[in-house]
Scaffold this motif. Structure first.
Motif, PDB file in Angstrom:
ATOM      1  N   LEU A 452       0.837  -1.197   0.000  1.00 19.43           N
ATOM      2  CA  LEU A 452       0.000   0.000   0.000  1.00 19.43           C
ATOM      3  C   LEU A 452       0.873   1.249   0.000  1.00 19.43           C
ATOM      4  O   LEU A 452       1.249   1.766   1.057  1.00 19.43           O
ATOM      5  N   ARG A 453       1.184   1.759  -1.198  1.00 16.50           N
ATOM      6  CA  ARG A 453       1.991   2.974  -1.307  1.00 16.50           C
ATOM      7  C   ARG A 453       1.592   3.702  -2.584  1.00 16.50           C
ATOM      8  O   ARG A 453       1.090   3.080  -3.545  1.00 16.50           O
ATOM      9  N   PRO A 454       1.772   5.014  -2.629  1.00 17.30           N
ATOM     10  CA  PRO A 454       1.323   5.803  -3.781  1.00 17.30           C
ATOM     11  C   PRO A 454       1.887   5.325  -5.112  1.00 17.30           C
ATOM     12  O   PRO A 454       1.166   5.318  -6.119  1.00 17.30           O
ATOM     13  N   ARG A 455       3.154   4.902  -5.162  1.00 17.82           N
ATOM     14  CA  ARG A 455       3.716   4.514  -6.452  1.00 17.82           C
ATOM     15  C   ARG A 455       3.092   3.233  -7.001  1.00 17.82           C
ATOM     16  O   ARG A 455       3.201   2.931  -8.187  1.00 17.82           O
ATOM     17  N   ASP A 456       2.423   2.460  -6.107  1.00 18.76           N
ATOM     18  CA  ASP A 456       1.685   1.287  -6.563  1.00 18.76           C
ATOM     19  C   ASP A 456       0.187   1.562  -6.703  1.00 18.76           C
ATOM     20  O   ASP A 456      -0.610   0.638  -6.903  1.00 18.76           O
ATOM     21  N   GLY A 457      -0.203   2.832  -6.558  1.00 17.65           N
ATOM     22  CA  GLY A 457      -1.591   3.221  -6.807  1.00 17.65           C
ATOM     23  C   GLY A 457      -2.494   3.270  -5.600  1.00 17.65           C
ATOM     24  O   GLY A 457      -3.720   3.255  -5.739  1.00 17.65           O
ATOM     25  N   PHE A 458      -1.914   3.361  -4.387  1.00 16.21           N
ATOM     26  CA  PHE A 458      -2.732   3.410  -3.173  1.00 16.21           C
ATOM     27  C   PHE A 458      -2.367   4.655  -2.359  1.00 16.21           C
ATOM     28  O   PHE A 458      -1.186   4.931  -2.119  1.00 16.21           O
ATOM     29  N   TRP A 459      -3.391   5.389  -1.906  1.00 14.91           N
ATOM     30  CA  TRP A 459      -3.192   6.528  -1.007  1.00 14.91           C
ATOM     31  C   TRP A 459      -4.060   6.244   0.226  1.00 14.91           C
ATOM     32  O   TRP A 459      -5.279   6.453   0.222  1.00 14.91           O
ATOM     33  N   THR A 460      -3.437   5.730   1.277  1.00 16.12           N
ATOM     34  CA  THR A 460      -4.208   5.213   2.416  1.00 16.12           C
ATOM     35  C   THR A 460      -3.571   5.592   3.747  1.00 16.12           C
ATOM     36  O   THR A 460      -2.383   5.901   3.833  1.00 16.12           O
ATOM     37  N   ILE A 461      -4.411   5.531   4.802  1.00 20.72           N
ATOM     38  CA  ILE A 461      -3.940   5.568   6.189  1.00 20.72           C
ATOM     39  C   ILE A 461      -4.498   4.331   6.874  1.00 20.72           C
ATOM     40  O   ILE A 461      -5.469   3.723   6.383  1.00 20.72           O
ATOM     41  N   TRP A 462      -3.884   3.939   7.994  1.00 21.69           N
ATOM     42  CA  TRP A 462      -4.388   2.772   8.702  1.00 21.69           C
ATOM     43  C   TRP A 462      -4.231   2.904  10.198  1.00 21.69           C
ATOM     44  O   TRP A 462      -3.502   3.766  10.700  1.00 21.69           O
ATOM     45  N   LEU A 463      -4.935   1.992  10.891  1.00 23.66           N
ATOM     46  CA  LEU A 463      -4.805   1.819  12.336  1.00 23.66           C
ATOM     47  C   LEU A 463      -4.322   0.396  12.587  1.00 23.66           C
ATOM     48  O   LEU A 463      -4.843  -0.563  12.009  1.00 23.66           O
ATOM     49  N   ARG A 464      -3.319   0.265  13.479  1.00 21.32           N
ATOM     50  CA  ARG A 464      -2.830  -1.049  13.864  1.00 21.32           C
ATOM     51  C   ARG A 464      -2.679  -1.088  15.380  1.00 21.32           C
ATOM     52  O   ARG A 464      -2.385  -0.074  16.022  1.00 21.32           O
ATOM     53  N   ASN A 465      -2.896  -2.283  15.961  1.00 20.34           N
ATOM     54  CA  ASN A 465      -2.701  -2.512  17.399  1.00 20.34           C
ATOM     55  C   ASN A 465      -3.549  -1.594  18.276  1.00 20.34           C
ATOM     56  O   ASN A 465      -3.173  -1.284  19.402  1.00 20.34           O
ATOM     57  N   GLY A 466      -4.649  -1.120  17.755  1.00 20.56           N
ATOM     58  CA  GLY A 466      -5.595  -0.364  18.557  1.00 20.56           C
ATOM     59  C   GLY A 466      -5.306   1.113  18.716  1.00 20.56           C
ATOM     60  O   GLY A 466      -6.210   1.904  18.958  1.00 20.56           O
ATOM     61  N   ASN A 467      -4.008   1.538  18.575  1.00 20.26           N
ATOM     62  CA  ASN A 467      -3.712   2.966  18.799  1.00 20.26           C
ATOM     63  C   ASN A 467      -2.539   3.478  17.945  1.00 20.26           C
ATOM     64  O   ASN A 467      -2.029   4.553  18.193  1.00 20.26           O
ATOM     65  N   GLU A 468      -2.109   2.706  16.959  1.00 20.70           N
ATOM     66  CA  GLU A 468      -0.999   3.136  16.107  1.00 20.70           C
ATOM     67  C   GLU A 468      -1.539   3.532  14.736  1.00 20.70           C
ATOM     68  O   GLU A 468      -1.941   2.683  13.937  1.00 20.70           O
ATOM     69  N   TYR A 469      -1.515   4.841  14.483  1.00 19.06           N
ATOM     70  CA  TYR A 469      -2.017   5.384  13.214  1.00 19.06           C
ATOM     71  C   TYR A 469      -0.839   5.739  12.317  1.00 19.06           C
ATOM     72  O   TYR A 469       0.147   6.339  12.776  1.00 19.06           O
TER      73      TYR A 469
END
Length: 556
Positions: A452-469
């Motif tokens: 998931l990265r812009p050069r592969d065509g994705f512009w995203t944010i995520w949440l992991r482990n309940g509090n890591e953005y």
């Protein structure tokens, strides 16, 4: 007889003339047996002396003598039948309070099975047997057991109440119709019963309709309370954001603000509770009336229905709820009033807050109705019927090998696309410990492992482990948020090459991808991530957006 064993042997002791058990049985010269009175009356009423069974003729009237053998057998049969009937009656339970007892039973009164309108007597199963087997008694009119059968007789003429006077709206006998009511109009009791029963059916339908309308009103009131609560929650969140930077000197102001908001919410909830309580009371009364109407409409007792119909016809007093609604509390100016007391200290914070709200309202103007595209969903993802929510399931569905479908990663795209202009949508992420949101271009890889990265065509944010953005900008950028977003807004400006993410409740910008170069269609991108043994089972929910406000999520 009531017992099966008695019925089997009873046929052997029946007179073919009266169809009852022999009384003083006699035998004719041809060998057939009859009651003495029955055969004598038969021959008295005919010119020839013929056997009623074989039709054998006799020159002169045979001399008849009691058949002592058959007479003894009949006597023994009667004794056994009475013993079995007594035993059967004793095995039956006594009539309970509210049940009609048998009028014939001696000692323990057994529950009546039927009432006879001719005999004006109620019978249990055992004592009802003659009315089911004896020819003369079979003509009697039976009905479900009722008490006070004498009330069904005309007090003046001692005849059954068989007619209904439509003029006086009362039950009458045949003599009443030619004497006391001779100028009135009449219909048979059954005809009036059918008419009233049909009218009761309409009344019941109207009652059910009233109940349904009140249930719908309860749902609307509860929904209003939910909207009010969300508004209160948002307002509290904004208040906390403003006052967090202050020291102990402003804590009192913050508490007063929250108390004011909660007081308004309590007022709203109290009003709703009062409405709901009143609606439920009306429903209870309507259900009670419905039960009475149903009971009356199911009655096959003409007299009982007509006697009780008028008392049920009038509907209970109910309120017209059409225009009734919960007054939603308005929070306009609540926060501003509190902040005005500390205007000099909070001026910079207020300017920043107003700017963020204005920015959020600006991008919300470009809201689109996004739905999920099932043709792109990974086989373990579960989409709602309205294609507005998605969560991860443990079962791998057997789906067609669609080239648009993600085969390895639990991703799904929106059905709507953007190739020019701007669009905005909001997603509820509440109660989730992992999620990924953003946009993706049309030509992305959908098979195997995906980065998931812009050069592969994705512009995203995520949440992991309940509090890591994090923002997946390649490399990943760790995000420091003051509060945990419950609803995330995604905004795209195609020409400006901008993808922004907002904490909707806090009216705060989370992160922006800038300077992007878009050359093909962009699609909304969603991943609820694995359910993690139920810890992350909550769905991602695409929310509707009210004009100029944050709106509320609708789940289905």
């Amino acid at each position: 007889m009531s017992a099966a064993s008695c019925l089997l042997s009873e046929d052997q002791f029946l007179c073919c003339i009266c169809l009852d058990v022999f009384t003083d049985p006699v035998s004719t010269p041809c060998g057939h047996n009859f009651c003495k009175n029955c055969i004598n009356e038969h021959w008295n009423s005919n010119d020839q002396y013929l056997c009623p069974l074989c039709k054998k003729g006799f020159c002169r009237r045979p001399e008849l003598h009691i058949n002592t053998f058959i007479s003894e057998m009949v006597s023994q049969f009667r004794q056994e039948a009475q013993q079995k009937a007594s035993s059967s009656s004793s095995e039956q339970q006594a009539a309970k309070p509210g049940e009609v007892p048998c009028d014939v039973c001696t000692g323990t009164k057994v529950k009546a099975l039927k009432s006879c309108l001719v005999c004006l007597t109620s019978y249990c199963e055992t004592h009802l047997e003659p009315h089911l087997t004896t020819l003369g008694l079979k003509r009697h009119q039976l009905m479900d057991p009722v008490e006070n059968l004498e009330d069904r007789m005309c007090k003046k003429h001692d005849k059954p109440l068989e007619l209904f006077c439509t003029t006086d709206q009362t039950c009458v006998c045949t003599l009443c119709s030619v004497l006391d009511h001779k100028t009135h109009e009449f219909v048979p009791l059954k005809e009036e019963y059918e008419g009233k029963k049909a009218e009761l059916g309409k009344t019941e339908a109207e009652i059910q309709k009233m109940i349904q309308k009140r249930r719908l009103k309860i749902q609307k009131i509860k929904h209003s309370v939910d909207l009010s609560k969300e508004a209160a929650d948002r307002e509290k969140a904004r208040g906390v954001q403003v006052f967090t930077a202050l020291k102990e000197s402003v804590e009192r102001s913050l508490n007063e603000l929250i108390e004011t908001i909660e007081e308004k919410q309590r007022t709203t909830e109290k009003q709703a509770e009062d409405f709901i309580k009143e609606l439920k009371q009306e429903i209870s009364e309507l259900k009670k009336r419905s039960s009475e109407v149903v009971k009356l409409s199911h009655s096959e007792d003409h007299f009982y229905l007509l006697e009780n119909f008028l008392s049920l016809k009038a509907a209970p007093p109910t309120k017209d709820w059409t225009e009734v609604s919960v007054r939603l509390s308005s929070y306009d100016g609540t926060l501003v009033k509190a902040v005005a007391q500390l205007e000099e200290t909070l001026s910079k914070q207020m300017k920043k807050l107003v700017k963020a709200e204005a920015e959020l309202k600006r991008v919300q103007q470009y809201a689109v109705n996004v739905t999920l595209d099932p043709d792109t969903a990974h086989p373990k993802l579960i989409l709602s019927k309205n294609k507005k929510q998605v969560n991860h399931g443990d079962v791998l569905k057997n789906l067609p090998n669609n080239p648009k479908r993600f085969s390895h990663c639990v991703f799904v795209l929106g059905k709507q696309s953007l190739s020019t202009g701007r669009f905005y949508f909001e997603v509820q992420v509440k109660e989730k410990t992992k999620w990924t949101l953003g946009v993706a271009r049309q030509s992305i890889n959908r098979k195997g492992n995906i980065k998931l990265r812009p050069r592969d065509g994705f512009w995203t944010i995520w949440l992991r482990n309940g509090n890591e953005y994090s923002a997946n900008s390649g490399p990943t950028v760790r995000l420091s948020l003051k509060s945990r977003p419950q609803k995330v807004g995604v905004f795209v400006d195609y020409e400006e090459g901008l993808v922004s993410f907002y904490d909707v409740d806090a009216a705060a910008l989370i992160y922006s991808f800038t300077g992007c170069s878009f050359t093909e269609k962009l699609y909304p991108f969603f991943s609820p991530c694995l359910n993690d043994g139920g810890k992350n089972s909550a769905p991602l929910i695409i929310c509707p957006i009210s004009a100029g406000s944050t709106g509320a999520c609708i789940t289905q």
